[in-house]
Motif scaffolding. Structure first.
Motif, PDB file in Angstrom:
ATOM      1  N   ALA A   9      -8.929  -3.495  -3.358  1.00  0.00           N
ATOM      2  CA  ALA A   9      -8.419  -2.379  -3.090  1.00  0.00           C
ATOM      3  C   ALA A   9      -7.735  -2.576  -1.661  1.00  0.00           C
ATOM      4  O   ALA A   9      -8.102  -3.262  -0.541  1.00  0.00           O
ATOM      5  CB  ALA A   9      -9.460  -1.386  -2.691  1.00  0.00           C
ATOM      6  N   SER A  29       0.894  -1.322  -0.017  1.00  0.00           N
ATOM      7  CA  SER A  29       0.031  -0.019   0.064  1.00  0.00           C
ATOM      8  C   SER A  29       0.759   1.286  -0.137  1.00  0.00           C
ATOM      9  O   SER A  29       0.425   2.353  -0.116  1.00  0.00           O
ATOM     10  CB  SER A  29      -1.004  -0.044   1.129  1.00  0.00           C
ATOM     11  OG  SER A  29      -0.177  -0.105   2.440  1.00  0.00           O
ATOM     12  N   SER A  30       2.282   1.109   0.305  1.00  0.00           N
ATOM     13  CA  SER A  30       3.170   2.362   0.092  1.00  0.00           C
ATOM     14  C   SER A  30       3.522   2.642  -1.348  1.00  0.00           C
ATOM     15  O   SER A  30       4.078   3.682  -1.594  1.00  0.00           O
ATOM     16  CB  SER A  30       4.292   2.153   1.013  1.00  0.00           C
ATOM     17  OG  SER A  30       5.090   1.153   0.480  1.00  0.00           O
ATOM     18  N   GLY A  51       2.050   1.687  -8.975  1.00  0.00           N
ATOM     19  CA  GLY A  51       1.707   2.888  -8.441  1.00  0.00           C
ATOM     20  C   GLY A  51       2.478   3.887  -9.553  1.00  0.00           C
ATOM     21  O   GLY A  51       3.433   3.648 -10.345  1.00  0.00           O
ATOM     22  N   GLN A  76     -14.629  -0.791  -8.686  1.00  0.00           N
ATOM     23  CA  GLN A  76     -14.999  -1.623  -7.413  1.00  0.00           C
ATOM     24  C   GLN A  76     -16.682  -2.113  -7.651  1.00  0.00           C
ATOM     25  O   GLN A  76     -17.380  -1.203  -7.562  1.00  0.00           O
ATOM     26  CB  GLN A  76     -14.983  -0.372  -6.350  1.00  0.00           C
ATOM     27  CG  GLN A  76     -15.002  -0.912  -5.110  1.00  0.00           C
ATOM     28  CD  GLN A  76     -14.154  -2.210  -4.549  1.00  0.00           C
ATOM     29  OE1 GLN A  76     -12.938  -1.781  -4.413  1.00  0.00           O
ATOM     30  NE2 GLN A  76     -14.656  -3.327  -4.383  1.00  0.00           N
ATOM     31  N   ARG A  97      -6.779  -0.858   0.640  1.00  0.00           N
ATOM     32  CA  ARG A  97      -7.154  -0.172   1.743  1.00  0.00           C
ATOM     33  C   ARG A  97      -8.248  -1.204   2.786  1.00  0.00           C
ATOM     34  O   ARG A  97      -7.919  -0.752   3.796  1.00  0.00           O
ATOM     35  CB  ARG A  97      -7.886   1.158   1.320  1.00  0.00           C
ATOM     36  CG  ARG A  97      -8.701   2.019   2.465  1.00  0.00           C
ATOM     37  CD  ARG A  97      -9.107   3.459   1.969  1.00  0.00           C
ATOM     38  NE  ARG A  97     -10.367   3.180   1.227  1.00  0.00           N
ATOM     39  CZ  ARG A  97     -11.499   3.255   1.664  1.00  0.00           C
ATOM     40  NH1 ARG A  97     -11.799   3.410   3.003  1.00  0.00           N
ATOM     41  NH2 ARG A  97     -12.638   3.127   0.881  1.00  0.00           N
ATOM     42  N   GLY A 107       1.050   1.179  -4.211  1.00  0.00           N
ATOM     43  CA  GLY A 107      -0.182   1.505  -5.013  1.00  0.00           C
ATOM     44  C   GLY A 107      -1.308   1.128  -4.423  1.00  0.00           C
ATOM     45  O   GLY A 107      -1.225   0.912  -3.059  1.00  0.00           O
ATOM     46  N   ASP A 108      -2.550   1.565  -4.964  1.00  0.00           N
ATOM     47  CA  ASP A 108      -3.832   1.548  -4.144  1.00  0.00           C
ATOM     48  C   ASP A 108      -4.552   0.195  -4.310  1.00  0.00           C
ATOM     49  O   ASP A 108      -5.625  -0.003  -3.622  1.00  0.00           O
ATOM     50  CB  ASP A 108      -4.913   2.488  -4.738  1.00  0.00           C
ATOM     51  CG  ASP A 108      -4.172   3.938  -4.448  1.00  0.00           C
ATOM     52  OD1 ASP A 108      -3.533   3.938  -3.691  1.00  0.00           O
ATOM     53  OD2 ASP A 108      -4.500   4.669  -5.590  1.00  0.00           O
ATOM     54  N   THR A 109      -4.133  -0.734  -4.941  1.00  0.00           N
ATOM     55  CA  THR A 109      -4.614  -2.106  -5.568  1.00  0.00           C
ATOM     56  C   THR A 109      -3.901  -2.941  -5.643  1.00  0.00           C
ATOM     57  O   THR A 109      -2.854  -2.839  -5.938  1.00  0.00           O
ATOM     58  CB  THR A 109      -5.617  -2.060  -6.881  1.00  0.00           C
ATOM     59  OG1 THR A 109      -4.947  -1.773  -7.787  1.00  0.00           O
ATOM     60  CG2 THR A 109      -6.906  -0.967  -6.806  1.00  0.00           C
ATOM     61  N   THR A 115       1.333  -5.179  -7.405  1.00  0.00           N
ATOM     62  CA  THR A 115       0.649  -3.627  -7.149  1.00  0.00           C
ATOM     63  C   THR A 115       1.551  -2.856  -8.199  1.00  0.00           C
ATOM     64  O   THR A 115       2.756  -3.107  -8.572  1.00  0.00           O
ATOM     65  CB  THR A 115       0.647  -3.060  -5.875  1.00  0.00           C
ATOM     66  OG1 THR A 115      -0.289  -2.049  -5.892  1.00  0.00           O
ATOM     67  CG2 THR A 115       2.084  -2.557  -5.351  1.00  0.00           C
TER      68      THR A 115
END
Lengths: 257, 14
Positions: free
Chosen positions: A208, A152-153, A173, B4, A210, A155-157, A171
């Motif tokens: 995702a 997650s540092s 980004g 999503q 997140r 990319g987002d997915t 991932t």
């Protein structure tokens, strides 16, 4: 009348920590089976299902099925006042609009009770169909948490792909890309350190990060995590709670437009 | 990264 006595009170604190980032308000359902919850996050992308079986409690009295709406942050504020070694008892009377958490120190020299107001919560209860998953990965929960945090540092997915080579987390980004491959590894000193991959057919899904990072708040509950994947289905990320039940997270995939 | 989807698209209401 409801009275649930949990000797390992810290477990309830951990359960709350594992859910409150994802869900604000939820109905806790109490029945002869146990203390359970099903709730979605506000955007309906993720769902959490908790079960603490009645046999796991030292004392479990639930005269009739009861659904108690609670704000998880407020519940957490109250449970944080319990000592880590305290015994926690959850009490409620039929027809009242409050729940009482009683904390007893191990040597019984301190007893506290905290009464919390209940809320009316309109929540959809979803039927989760039994599914055959194309791939099931079991790995150390700390390793999974590390991978989600690291990726997650960048990319987002994350694309989670299972092949006979292993499970790959990828991932991309603005600054670049990252791939982490975990191979099956059963030759470890302790069984909880193993990575075990049961694959019926290869599968690749995008999620995702997140949400996956929120799920890893359950890491203190279990040494291992099980990730069940099938194309066209939400992923299931399960943390078993020893002798009591589980916390399962379902996350809807990202779909190619 | 794609669109999503939601949980309710997969699991029916009880």
């Amino acid at each position: 009348m409801l009275e649930l006595r949990l000797v390992q009170g810290s477990l309830l604190k951990k359960v709350l920590d594992a859910m409150r980032e994802l869900v604000n308000d939820a109905n806790f359902d109490c029945s002869a089976t146990g203390f359970s919850l099903q709730a979605m996050d506000s955007s309906h992308v993720a769902l959490v299902a908790l079960l603490l079986r009645s046999e796991g409690f030292e004392h479990y009295r639930c005269d009739r099925n009861l659904s108690m709406g609670m704000n998880l942050n407020n519940m957490s504020k109250m449970l944080r006042c319990a000592g880590n070694d305290d015994i926690i008892t959850i009490k409620a009377d039929d027809g009242t609009d409050s729940v009482t958490f009683m904390f007893e120190s191990p040597n019984q020299d301190k007893i506290a009770d905290f009464e919390m107001k209940l809320m009316d919560i309109d929540s959809e209860h979803l039927g989760i169909p039994d599914a055959e998953y194309q791939a099931i990965v079991r790995m150390p929960s700390s390793e999974f948490a590390r991978i989600c945090k690291d990726l997650s540092s960048i990319g987002d997915t994350v694309v989670i792909s299972v092949t006979k080579e292993g499970v790959k987390f990828s991932t991309a980004g603005d600054i670049g890309t990252a791939n982490i491959v975990c191979r099956q590894n059963k030759t470890v000193d302790k069984p909880e350190e193993a990575t075990i991959i049961e694959m019926q057919e290869p599968v690749s899904l995008t999620f995702a990060l997140r949400y996956l990072n929120s799920f890893t708040k359950a890491t203190p509950l279990s040494d291992t995590v099980t990730i069940s994947l099938s194309s066209e289905l939400p992923v299931v990320v399960e943390y078993k709670i020893a002798e009591m039940g589980y916390i399962r997270y379902y996350l809807a995939p990202k779909i190619e437009e | 990264g794609g669109k999503q989807s939601t949980i309710t698209a997969f699991f029916g209401q009880f």
